[in-house]
Design a protein around this motif. Structure first.
Motif, mmCIF file in Angstrom:
data_model
loop_
_atom_site.group_PDB
_atom_site.id
_atom_site.type_symbol
_atom_site.label_atom_id
_atom_site.label_comp_id
_atom_site.label_asym_id
_atom_site.label_seq_id
_atom_site.Cartn_x
_atom_site.Cartn_y
_atom_site.Cartn_z
ATOM 1 N N ARG A 180 0.826 -1.197 0.000
ATOM 2 C CA ARG A 180 0.000 0.000 0.000
ATOM 3 C C ARG A 180 0.870 1.260 0.000
ATOM 4 N NH1 ARG A 180 -1.632 3.627 3.171
ATOM 5 N NH2 ARG A 180 -0.859 2.748 5.098
ATOM 6 N N LEU A 181 1.929 1.266 0.814
ATOM 7 C CA LEU A 181 2.820 2.432 0.859
ATOM 8 C C LEU A 181 3.546 2.640 -0.465
ATOM 9 C CD1 LEU A 181 4.377 2.055 4.424
ATOM 10 C CD2 LEU A 181 2.822 3.858 3.642
ATOM 11 N N VAL A 182 3.997 1.554 -1.096
ATOM 12 C CA VAL A 182 4.707 1.672 -2.385
ATOM 13 C C VAL A 182 3.760 2.219 -3.449
ATOM 14 C CG1 VAL A 182 5.771 0.318 -4.240
ATOM 15 C CG2 VAL A 182 6.445 -0.078 -1.865
ATOM 16 N N LYS A 183 2.537 1.700 -3.491
ATOM 17 C CA LYS A 183 1.555 2.195 -4.461
ATOM 18 C C LYS A 183 1.237 3.667 -4.218
ATOM 19 C CE LYS A 183 -0.840 -2.064 -5.683
ATOM 20 N NZ LYS A 183 -2.103 -2.820 -5.618
ATOM 21 N N SER A 184 1.085 4.018 -2.963
ATOM 22 C CA SER A 184 0.791 5.406 -2.609
ATOM 23 C C SER A 184 1.940 6.316 -3.044
ATOM 24 C CB SER A 184 0.562 5.508 -1.111
ATOM 25 O OG SER A 184 0.428 6.830 -0.711
ATOM 26 N N ASP A 185 3.164 5.873 -2.819
ATOM 27 C CA ASP A 185 4.337 6.651 -3.205
ATOM 28 C C ASP A 185 4.399 6.804 -4.725
ATOM 29 O OD1 ASP A 185 6.809 8.020 -2.553
ATOM 30 O OD2 ASP A 185 7.836 6.252 -3.410
ATOM 31 N N GLN A 186 4.091 5.714 -5.442
ATOM 32 C CA GLN A 186 4.097 5.787 -6.909
ATOM 33 C C GLN A 186 3.033 6.750 -7.412
ATOM 34 O OE1 GLN A 186 3.586 1.711 -8.084
ATOM 35 N NE2 GLN A 186 5.797 1.294 -8.068
ATOM 36 N N GLU A 187 1.878 6.722 -6.802
ATOM 37 C CA GLU A 187 0.802 7.634 -7.208
ATOM 38 C C GLU A 187 1.202 9.082 -6.963
ATOM 39 O OE1 GLU A 187 -2.686 6.312 -5.110
ATOM 40 O OE2 GLU A 187 -2.907 4.535 -6.364
ATOM 41 N N GLU A 188 1.855 9.336 -5.829
ATOM 42 C CA GLU A 188 2.301 10.703 -5.519
ATOM 43 C C GLU A 188 3.329 11.178 -6.538
ATOM 44 O OE1 GLU A 188 1.447 13.034 -3.232
ATOM 45 O OE2 GLU A 188 -0.239 11.708 -2.794
ATOM 46 N N ARG A 189 4.242 10.289 -6.902
ATOM 47 C CA ARG A 189 5.265 10.672 -7.888
ATOM 48 C C ARG A 189 4.621 10.958 -9.249
ATOM 49 N NH1 ARG A 189 10.002 6.272 -6.737
ATOM 50 N NH2 ARG A 189 10.626 7.104 -4.727
ATOM 51 N N GLN A 190 3.654 10.126 -9.604
ATOM 52 C CA GLN A 190 2.986 10.312 -10.881
ATOM 53 C C GLN A 190 2.197 11.628 -10.878
ATOM 54 O OE1 GLN A 190 0.168 7.268 -11.937
ATOM 55 N NE2 GLN A 190 0.789 7.375 -14.076
ATOM 56 N N LYS A 191 1.534 11.940 -9.783
ATOM 57 C CA LYS A 191 0.776 13.192 -9.682
ATOM 58 C C LYS A 191 1.701 14.396 -9.773
ATOM 59 C CE LYS A 191 -3.130 11.549 -6.968
ATOM 60 N NZ LYS A 191 -3.770 11.596 -5.647
ATOM 61 N N SER A 192 2.823 14.325 -9.069
ATOM 62 C CA SER A 192 3.732 15.465 -9.103
ATOM 63 C C SER A 192 4.360 15.616 -10.483
ATOM 64 C CB SER A 192 4.800 15.349 -8.027
ATOM 65 O OG SER A 192 5.530 14.185 -8.200
ATOM 66 N N TRP A 193 4.584 14.586 -11.190
ATOM 67 C CA TRP A 193 5.116 14.656 -12.553
ATOM 68 C C TRP A 193 4.085 15.277 -13.490
ATOM 69 C CZ3 TRP A 193 3.621 11.956 -17.048
ATOM 70 C CH2 TRP A 193 4.501 12.073 -18.128
ATOM 71 N N LEU A 194 2.819 14.815 -13.323
ATOM 72 C CA LEU A 194 1.760 15.382 -14.147
ATOM 73 C C LEU A 194 1.532 16.863 -13.816
ATOM 74 C CD1 LEU A 194 -0.866 12.493 -14.236
ATOM 75 C CD2 LEU A 194 0.426 13.417 -16.151
ATOM 76 N N SER A 195 1.617 17.202 -12.548
ATOM 77 C CA SER A 195 1.437 18.608 -12.134
ATOM 78 C C SER A 195 2.504 19.494 -12.739
ATOM 79 C CB SER A 195 1.494 18.745 -10.610
ATOM 80 O OG SER A 195 0.526 17.958 -10.015
ATOM 81 N N ALA A 196 3.703 18.995 -12.730
ATOM 82 C CA ALA A 196 4.813 19.770 -13.294
ATOM 83 C C ALA A 196 4.619 19.925 -14.787
ATOM 84 C CB ALA A 196 6.136 19.083 -12.995
ATOM 85 N N LEU A 197 4.114 18.941 -15.449
ATOM 86 C CA LEU A 197 3.884 18.980 -16.885
ATOM 87 C C LEU A 197 2.748 19.965 -17.224
ATOM 88 C CD1 LEU A 197 4.941 17.570 -19.444
ATOM 89 C CD2 LEU A 197 3.059 15.972 -19.228
ATOM 90 N N LYS A 198 1.701 19.988 -16.403
ATOM 91 C CA LYS A 198 0.581 20.877 -16.645
ATOM 92 C C LYS A 198 0.983 22.322 -16.454
ATOM 93 C CE LYS A 198 -3.150 17.751 -15.416
ATOM 94 N NZ LYS A 198 -4.197 17.470 -14.460
ATOM 95 N N ARG A 199 1.870 22.605 -15.560
ATOM 96 C CA ARG A 199 2.297 23.976 -15.299
ATOM 97 C C ARG A 199 3.081 24.559 -16.469
ATOM 98 N NH1 ARG A 199 4.751 23.121 -9.406
ATOM 99 N NH2 ARG A 199 3.186 21.655 -8.857
#
Length: 166
Positions: free
Chosen positions: A146-165
């Motif tokens: 669960r922690l690994v999946k959560s960490d992966q989701e956070e990394r993916q969100k931050s990557w997408l956020s950076a791309l959207k900006r």
């Protein structure tokens, strides 16, 4: 007077058991059966008495080979330790000796059964502990996943956020 010896087939017929049973008893109980020059078994009257006792203990008391071996060893030890009696004094009749031996076997069998119960209880306790440890391990693995999946989701969100900006 020469001692009479019987062949395995004769003994099997006398005791109403199969020849392979006699061979099994000889092996499992470590009986010392005399053999002739060709290696054929030669059963003496003493061997027959021993086998009759074994069959009686097995049928009437339900003892297994280990308990019977202990009884035979105990009987041999008692015979060796017994003081030499004067000739005038008769030895204990066979039935009394068999009864005493049977009682000793029953006591030894009871002790073995109690020991077996204690071992079974210990085994059950160990199995419960192992199951509890396995369950904790599974829970920890689930938490880690669960922690690994959560960490992966956070990394993916931050990557997408950076791309959207951009």
């Amino acid at each position: 007077m020469a001692e009479v010896y019987y062949k395995i087939g004769e003994v099997a017929e006398m005791l109403m058991i199969e020849q392979y049973t006699l061979r099994y008893l000889e092996h499992s109980l470590r009986l010392k059966i005399k053999r002739n020059e060709r290696g054929e078994r030669q059963y003496s009257e003493s061997d027959l008495e021993t086998l009759r006792l074994v069959m009686k203990l097995k049928k009437e008391k339900g003892l297994n080979a280990t308990a019977i071996r202990m009884a035979l060893d105990n009987l041999e030890t008692k015979t060796e330790e017994a003081p030499v009696l004067p000739v005038e004094r008769p030895a204990l009749p066979d039935i009394i000796r068999i009864g005493q031996t049977t009682e000793r076997i029953a006591e030894q069998n009871q002790k073995l059964m109690e020991q077996n119960e204690r071992l079974q209880a210990s085994l059950k306790t160990l199995e419960q502990k192992i199951n509890a440890l396995e369950q904790r391990r599974e829970e920890r693995l689930d938490e880690l996943i669960r922690l690994v999946k959560s960490d992966q989701e956070e990394r993916q969100k931050s990557w997408l956020s950076a791309l959207k900006r951009k």
